[in-house]
Design an enzyme around this catalytic site. Structure first.
Site, short mmCIF file in Angstrom:
data_model
loop_
_atom_site.label_atom_id
_atom_site.label_comp_id
_atom_site.label_asym_id
_atom_site.label_seq_id
_atom_site.Cartn_x
_atom_site.Cartn_y
_atom_site.Cartn_z
N LYS A 11 -6.82 6.55 10.63
CA LYS A 11 -8.25 6.32 10.94
C LYS A 11 -8.34 6.09 12.44
CE LYS A 11 -9.83 3.53 7.31
NZ LYS A 11 -10.37 2.22 6.92
N GLY A 63 0.77 -1.25 0.00
CA GLY A 63 0.00 0.00 0.00
C GLY A 63 0.80 1.29 0.00
N ASP A 102 -4.84 1.99 10.83
CA ASP A 102 -6.25 1.70 11.06
C ASP A 102 -6.36 1.20 12.52
OD1 ASP A 102 -8.91 1.13 10.48
OD2 ASP A 102 -8.49 -0.73 9.46
N GLU A 121 4.17 4.16 6.08
CA GLU A 121 2.95 3.35 5.92
C GLU A 121 1.87 4.17 5.22
OE1 GLU A 121 1.53 0.76 5.53
OE2 GLU A 121 0.75 -0.18 7.34
P1 5GP Z 1 -4.11 -1.96 10.72
O1 5GP Z 1 -3.21 -3.10 11.14
O2 5GP Z 1 -3.70 -0.63 11.23
O3 5GP Z 1 -5.55 -2.29 11.07
O4 5GP Z 1 -4.15 -1.97 9.17
C1 5GP Z 1 -3.15 -1.47 8.40
C2 5GP Z 1 -3.30 -1.96 6.97
O5 5GP Z 1 -4.65 -2.23 6.62
C3 5GP Z 1 -2.88 -0.89 6.02
O6 5GP Z 1 -1.52 -0.98 5.73
C4 5GP Z 1 -3.72 -1.17 4.80
O7 5GP Z 1 -3.08 -2.11 3.99
C5 5GP Z 1 -4.97 -1.79 5.35
N1 5GP Z 1 -6.07 -0.82 5.44
C6 5GP Z 1 -6.61 -0.27 6.55
N2 5GP Z 1 -7.59 0.59 6.25
C7 5GP Z 1 -7.66 0.60 4.90
C8 5GP Z 1 -8.48 1.31 3.96
O8 5GP Z 1 -9.34 2.13 4.28
N3 5GP Z 1 -8.25 1.05 2.65
C9 5GP Z 1 -7.31 0.15 2.21
N4 5GP Z 1 -7.19 -0.02 0.91
N5 5GP Z 1 -6.53 -0.52 3.07
C10 5GP Z 1 -6.70 -0.29 4.40
#
Ligand code: 5GP
Length: 173
Positions: free
Chosen positions: A127, A41, A99, A95
């Protein structure tokens, strides 16, 4: 069918990238960085920001997967690891989006085991509403609402990464 409502324009993104790069360049003056791109990403954000960071740096890459469609599987898999020796070095993780924070926390914990001088995080998008762990983001581009976004490197089932802007991804019935 998938539709996308624009959230951040090319101009907004590029302006923010320049601001972040300036802050990073100032903070790491007289140091040498290892900038780590979290694939897939962050590839577009990474390539734009490293061009603007004005301190000597090395680049490295981590290929990580945790998402299935639009939600986190909760299981973080490092499919391809870094090559650089980061012992005693300043590491900057770059990054696309924070999220739940679980991916970044997991990676940070793993990197600390290799005794770097420091590990900081730069995330283009944040987020906050969905955060599960307080991972500590050092540089944040934009705080965004709790919506699934695509474009500028971010995907939906592997697609839309090539959009030059960021859009909210909606499934239209
Ligand atoms: P976390 O571990 O913080 O929940 O997620 C991180 C990863 O989830 C990010 O690197 C990304 O790949 C994916 N991700 C989280 N939210 C989104 C979103 O709104 N759109 C997309 N395309 N990927 C997301």
């Amino acid at each position: 069918m998938i539709t996308g409502k624009p959230l951040l324009s090319v101009e907004q993104i590029q302006k923010k990238v320049a601001e972040l790069a300036l802050r990073i360049s100032r903070d790491y003056q007289d140091r040498e960085l290892v900038a780590v791109c979290i694939l897939k990403g962050a590839f577009m954000f990474f390539s734009d920001i490293v061009k603007r960071i004005e301190v000597p740096l090395k680049v490295d890459f981590l290929l990580v997967s945790s998402y299935v469609k639009t939600s986190s599987s909760g299981e973080i898999k490092v499919m391809c690891n870094m090559r650089e020796d980061i012992a005693g070095k300043d590491v900057l993780l770059i990054e696309d989006i924070a999220d739940t924070g679980l991916t970044l926390q997991h990676l940070k914990d793993q990197l600390f085991m290799q005794n770097p001088a420091s590990v900081r995080i730069c995330a283009l998008l944040n987020k906050q509403a969905r955060r599960k762990v307080d991972v500590g983001l050092d540089y944040i581009g934009f705080d965004i609402p709790d919506e699934y976004v695509v474009g500028y490197g971010l995907d939906y089932e592997g697609r839309f990464r090539n959009l030059p802007y960021i859009a909210i991804c909606k499934e239209k019935r």
